[in-house]
Design an enzyme around this catalytic site. Structure first.
Site, PDB file in Angstrom:
ATOM      1  CG  ASP A  59      43.968  40.826  39.841  1.00 56.81           C
ATOM      2  OD1 ASP A  59      43.892  40.123  38.817  1.00 56.81           O
ATOM      3  OD2 ASP A  59      44.279  42.031  39.835  1.00 56.81           O
ATOM      4  CG  HIS A  86      42.610  42.851  36.855  1.00 49.24           C
ATOM      5  ND1 HIS A  86      43.563  43.466  37.624  1.00 49.24           N
ATOM      6  CD2 HIS A  86      42.714  43.403  35.616  1.00 49.24           C
ATOM      7  CE1 HIS A  86      44.231  44.340  36.898  1.00 49.24           C
ATOM      8  NE2 HIS A  86      43.733  44.328  35.675  1.00 49.24           N
ATOM      9  CB  SER A 132      45.119  47.355  34.728  1.00 48.60           C
ATOM     10  OG  SER A 132      45.745  46.113  34.494  1.00 48.60           O
TER      11      SER A 132
END
Length: 329
Positions: A226, A294, A107
């Site tokens: 995501d 995600h 991330s």
């Protein structure tokens, strides 16, 4: 004669060692994502699984604070530029990394590792893998898990005044928030993302492009479902289309009616502001996906780690060389 021989035998033990080459997996640096810490159970497990794939690999997990709770909090609150300076110094002082390393960023840790490459890259990065990273920023603030009060407080503060001087100095997510409908303010107020994307028209940093282009591979991994990273295509250097923009931020619309500008149509790529086009044209930019939401990596990581991490490299090791004693009459 016996005394002379004894002296010579002792001297043989003092002969300087010589250096020989041995093969070892290239070291690895991890940078965790938002809401995590450098030594959380998940990060420790991931490092352990990598060591099972590549026995003998050295793995370092980047930290801002040594205390886990403070390190997790530093993912929400802090100045990213200051944190990068700290990490660059941290990596430069780890002996095992002196000849370079591969990197994996999760991330926001992905664009932070990319920023390290562009600004410092000493020791240098060979392959860089980013999972669900926000390379072209975010146009909405990610939602938080229930009862994650640190996240909720940071989200409220960020949404309230994302481009205020205080937010740009203290709220991590605000520093890579890129409002497609307000690019002029973004360029003048944002303290981090415009810099590492070399978006300032009169101040393109050539070191950034040189360093990124020196990578062997940049592996960009997007999560197909995501909803945390908006838009999810930011993981592939994609950004949202806007109806109006200034000449200082020229953006080419894609031919289709999609709402996303892909990497190859970004000015950042066309004019090669950060060396991304050079890297791509030599075959060094790889697009791939992990199925799911995600950071729901599952088993998706393993092929990437086998293919791009831990290649054997020669290292210098010390080896004693026995001397041949010389007998004097």
């Amino acid at each position: 004669m016996a005394k002379t021989l004894a002296i010579l035998l002792v001297s043989a033990l003092l002969v300087p060692v010589c250096l020989t080459a041995a093969a070892s997996p290239r070291p690895l640096v991890l940078w965790h994502g938002l809401g995590d810490s450098y030594a959380s159970p998940g990060m420790l497990e991931f490092a352990s699984m990598i060591k099972n794939v590549h026995p003998g690999i050295f793995v370092h997990s980047v930290y801002i604070e040594e205390e886990l709770d403070k390190d997790r909090q530093a993912g929400f609150y802090g100045n990213v530029n200051t944190q990068l300076d700290l990490v660059a110094n941290q990596l430069a002082n780890i002996l095992e990394l002196k000849d370079g390393f591969d990197g994996i960023g999760f991330s926001q840790g992905g664009q932070f590792l990319r920023a390290y490459v562009e600004r410092y890259n000493s020791p240098p990065v060979h392959n860089l893998l980013t999972f669900g990273s926000q390379h072209m920023g975010i146009s909405d603030i990610p939602t938080c898990r229930p009862y994650d009060f640190i996240c909720q407080a940071a989200r409220r503060a960020t949404k309230k005044a994302v481009y205020s001087p205080w937010a740009q100095a203290n709220l991590v997510q605000a520093q890579y928030f890129r409002d497609p409908a307000n690019l002029e303010t973004y360029l003048t107020a944002s303290s981090f993302l415009p810099s590492i994307n070399n978006e300032y028209p009169q101040n393109r940093n050539q070191t950034y492009s040189k360093n990124l282009a020196s990578l062997n591979a940049l592996v960009l991994i997007m999560f197909t479902q995501d909803k945390t990273v908006v838009p999810k295509e930011s993981a592939w250097f994609g950004s949202e289309v806007v109806d109006s923009f200034s000449s200082s931020q020229r953006v080419l619309r894609p031919v289709s009616s999609r709402s996303i500008i892909p990497m190859h149509l970004q000015s950042l790529y066309i004019e090669d502001w950060i060396g991304l086009r050079f890297l791509d044209e030599k075959g060094g930019v790889i697009f791939d996906t992990c199925e799911g939401e995600h950071m729901q990596i599952g088993d998706c990581w393993e092929n990437f780690v086998r293919n791009w991490i831990g290649n054997l490299v020669e290292i210098q090791v010390n080896q004693s060389v026995p001397a041949v004693p010389v007998l004097n009459e």
